[in-house]
Write a protein that holds these residues in place. Structure first.
Motif, PDB file in Angstrom:
ATOM      1  N   LEU A   1      17.154  45.958 -11.858  1.00 33.53           N
ATOM      2  CA  LEU A   1      16.765  46.018 -13.267  1.00 33.53           C
ATOM      3  C   LEU A   1      16.741  47.467 -13.755  1.00 33.53           C
ATOM      4  N   SER A   2      16.376  48.386 -12.868  1.00 31.15           N
ATOM      5  CA  SER A   2      16.332  49.795 -13.251  1.00 31.15           C
ATOM      6  C   SER A   2      17.715  50.358 -13.521  1.00 31.15           C
ATOM      7  N   LEU A   3      18.750  49.657 -13.086  1.00 31.30           N
ATOM      8  CA  LEU A   3      20.130  50.075 -13.316  1.00 31.30           C
ATOM      9  C   LEU A   3      20.701  49.456 -14.584  1.00 31.30           C
ATOM     10  N   GLY A   4      19.863  48.730 -15.322  1.00 29.71           N
ATOM     11  CA  GLY A   4      20.313  48.129 -16.571  1.00 29.71           C
ATOM     12  C   GLY A   4      20.868  46.733 -16.415  1.00 29.71           C
ATOM     13  N   GLN A   5      20.735  46.140 -15.227  1.00 37.91           N
ATOM     14  CA  GLN A   5      21.223  44.789 -15.009  1.00 37.91           C
ATOM     15  C   GLN A   5      20.162  43.782 -15.448  1.00 37.91           C
ATOM     16  N   THR A   6      20.539  42.510 -15.520  1.00 37.32           N
ATOM     17  CA  THR A   6      19.600  41.471 -15.944  1.00 37.32           C
ATOM     18  C   THR A   6      19.192  40.606 -14.763  1.00 37.32           C
ATOM     19  N   GLU A   7      18.077  39.937 -14.925  1.00 40.82           N
ATOM     20  CA  GLU A   7      17.596  39.058 -13.853  1.00 40.82           C
ATOM     21  C   GLU A   7      18.576  37.921 -13.598  1.00 40.82           C
ATOM     22  N   GLU A   8      19.151  37.377 -14.667  1.00 38.24           N
ATOM     23  CA  GLU A   8      20.044  36.225 -14.522  1.00 38.24           C
ATOM     24  C   GLU A   8      21.272  36.560 -13.668  1.00 38.24           C
ATOM     25  N   GLU A   9      21.896  37.691 -13.934  1.00 31.71           N
ATOM     26  CA  GLU A   9      23.094  38.043 -13.168  1.00 31.71           C
ATOM     27  C   GLU A   9      22.764  38.398 -11.723  1.00 31.71           C
TER      28      GLU A   9
ATOM     29  N   GLY B   1       9.630  53.720 -18.480  1.00 29.84           N
ATOM     30  CA  GLY B   1       9.379  52.306 -18.723  1.00 29.84           C
ATOM     31  C   GLY B   1       8.852  51.570 -17.515  1.00 29.84           C
ATOM     32  N   TYR B   2       9.317  51.936 -16.321  1.00 27.69           N
ATOM     33  CA  TYR B   2       8.840  51.283 -15.094  1.00 27.69           C
ATOM     34  C   TYR B   2       7.335  51.481 -14.934  1.00 27.69           C
ATOM     35  N   LEU B   3       6.855  52.696 -15.203  1.00 23.41           N
ATOM     36  CA  LEU B   3       5.428  52.983 -15.067  1.00 23.41           C
ATOM     37  C   LEU B   3       4.617  52.352 -16.187  1.00 23.41           C
ATOM     38  N   ARG B   4       5.256  52.086 -17.316  1.00 27.31           N
ATOM     39  CA  ARG B   4       4.566  51.424 -18.434  1.00 27.31           C
ATOM     40  C   ARG B   4       4.602  49.909 -18.305  1.00 27.31           C
ATOM     41  N   GLY B   5       5.247  49.436 -17.242  1.00 26.41           N
ATOM     42  CA  GLY B   5       5.340  47.997 -17.028  1.00 26.41           C
ATOM     43  C   GLY B   5       6.388  47.318 -17.868  1.00 26.41           C
ATOM     44  N   GLU B   6       7.368  48.086 -18.354  1.00 24.82           N
ATOM     45  CA  GLU B   6       8.387  47.520 -19.238  1.00 24.82           C
ATOM     46  C   GLU B   6       9.582  46.962 -18.490  1.00 24.82           C
ATOM     47  N   LEU B   7       9.733  47.321 -17.215  1.00 26.53           N
ATOM     48  CA  LEU B   7      10.899  46.887 -16.459  1.00 26.53           C
ATOM     49  C   LEU B   7      10.910  45.365 -16.332  1.00 26.53           C
ATOM     50  N   GLY B   8      12.002  44.769 -16.715  1.00 30.53           N
ATOM     51  CA  GLY B   8      12.125  43.322 -16.599  1.00 30.53           C
ATOM     52  C   GLY B   8      11.816  42.562 -17.862  1.00 30.53           C
ATOM     53  N   LYS B   9      11.200  43.230 -18.861  1.00 27.38           N
ATOM     54  CA  LYS B   9      10.875  42.522 -20.099  1.00 27.38           C
ATOM     55  C   LYS B   9      12.125  42.042 -20.815  1.00 27.38           C
ATOM     56  N   GLU B  10      13.175  42.853 -20.694  1.00 24.23           N
ATOM     57  CA  GLU B  10      14.425  42.461 -21.360  1.00 24.23           C
ATOM     58  C   GLU B  10      14.961  41.182 -20.753  1.00 24.23           C
ATOM     59  N   SER B  11      14.878  41.086 -19.418  1.00 26.28           N
ATOM     60  CA  SER B  11      15.398  39.876 -18.783  1.00 26.28           C
ATOM     61  C   SER B  11      14.499  38.676 -19.075  1.00 26.28           C
ATOM     62  N   GLN B  12      13.189  38.926 -19.227  1.00 31.70           N
ATOM     63  CA  GLN B  12      12.287  37.830 -19.578  1.00 31.70           C
ATOM     64  C   GLN B  12      12.602  37.318 -20.978  1.00 31.70           C
TER      65      GLN B  12
END
Length: 319
Positions: free
Chosen positions: A184-192, A273-284
């Motif tokens: 996710l930190s590389l800009g990929q999505t959870e689905e892929e 964003g990772y420290l703010r807890g934002e990582l993965g919100k886009e995929s959610q």
């Protein structure tokens, strides 16, 4: 005519460098747009690196032509003793050019290289050096397990299959959460990533009571300086990319490329964003219906055109 004697003649000893040099490469040309948070990312990376590495080290920073604000920050860090060696390049030499200087000039017997956007966990250096010193013919050790291209670990797997005291296991050893977090930190999505995770695997190697995973990467690694110097110089004609030269050369030379078994380093990319807890919100959000604009931008032809425009701007900037 000389006046007096140089006082340095009367100094009986000089400080010795630490056995390990941590070498960080940095490039922040301006503090807006893509780079708006990158100075904050650099500060967090440095703080986490020093907090509890588990072993003493000297820090070398190579700045690849950053803006004045970043250079001023680095100079202050040097003046206050938090950076032992600071190199300020006038222009961006690219990663290859910087590596040619850093990997040849770092004074330590062991060099631990890192990009400037890495968040470290306690004992990251100690665990990396443990693997480096336990396994034979080690080329590089990365402080995080993730799935790397199989063509770059052929020599590692061959050694593990043939070595008498080594045990090689194949399976899904990297937890899904750890695998997803990094990608996710590389800009990929959870689905892929669900498909990739299901169709790929890990290799765990136990040797003399120490566990490592097969694989490593150029964004962060620990290695013997003498080993790295075998692969210098790197001839890269672009400021980014082409860094897999190191991965390939090490594998071709029959050296082991290994990773610690649990995540002790994390890619922050260009934001906190990772420290703010934002990582993965886009995929959610992606699990719900996405807006029309986003779906349009993801269409193959449009996405290809947008990437071409971005590449053109990037090439123009460096020309």
């Amino acid at each position: 005519m000389r006046k007096g004697q140089n006082p340095a003649k009367f100094v009986k000893d000089v400080p010795r460098p630490e056995r390990i040099t941590v070498a960080l490469l940095n490039y922040i040309p301006f503090l807006s747009g893509f780079y708006a948070e990158t100075l904050d990312v650099l500060k967090v990376s440095l703080e986490s690196m020093r907090k509890d590495a588990g072993l003493p080290f000297d820090l070398m920073v190579f700045d690849n032509g950053s803006c004045a604000e970043v250079r001023d920050f680095l100079v202050k860090e040097k003046e206050e003793g938090r950076i032992q060696y600071l190199i300020l390049a006038e222009k961006n030499m690219g990663k290859g050019g910087a590596w040619n200087v850093m990997l040849a000039g770092a004074p330590g017997e062991i060099i631990s290289y890192t990009d400037s956007d890495v968040l470290f966990s306690p004992n990251w250096l100690k665990r990396s050096v443990e693997i480096l010193e336990t396994f034979p013919k080690v080329g590089m050790v990365t402080a995080r397990p993730f799935r790397t291209p199989p063509e770059f670990i052929e020599a590692t797997l061959k050694w593990a299959k043939d070595a008498e005291r080594a045990t090689l296991e194949e399976g899904q050893f990297i937890p899904w959460e750890t695998f997803l977090e990094f990608n996710l930190s590389l800009g990929q999505t959870e689905e892929e990533n669900k498909k990739v995770y299901a169709e790929t695997k890990d290799w765990k190697i136990d040797y003399k009571g120490v566990t490592a995973m097969a694989g490593a990467s150029h964004w962060q690694f620990t290695a013997y300086k003498s080993t790295l110097q075998q692969f210098l110089p790197f001839d890269m004609d672009k400021p980014m990319g082409q860094v897999r030269q190191l991965d390939k050369r090490m594998n071709d030379a029959g050296l082991l490329r290994l990773m610690v078994s649990d995540p002790l380093a994390m890619n922050l990319s260009n934001t906190l964003g990772y420290l703010r807890g934002e990582l993965g919100k886009e995929s959610q959000r992606g699990k719900r219906k996405e807006g029309l604009a986003r779906r349009v931008l993801e269409l193959g032809p449009i996405k290809k055109m947008m990437l071409a425009v971005y590449n053109k701007i990037f090439s123009w900037y460096y020309s």
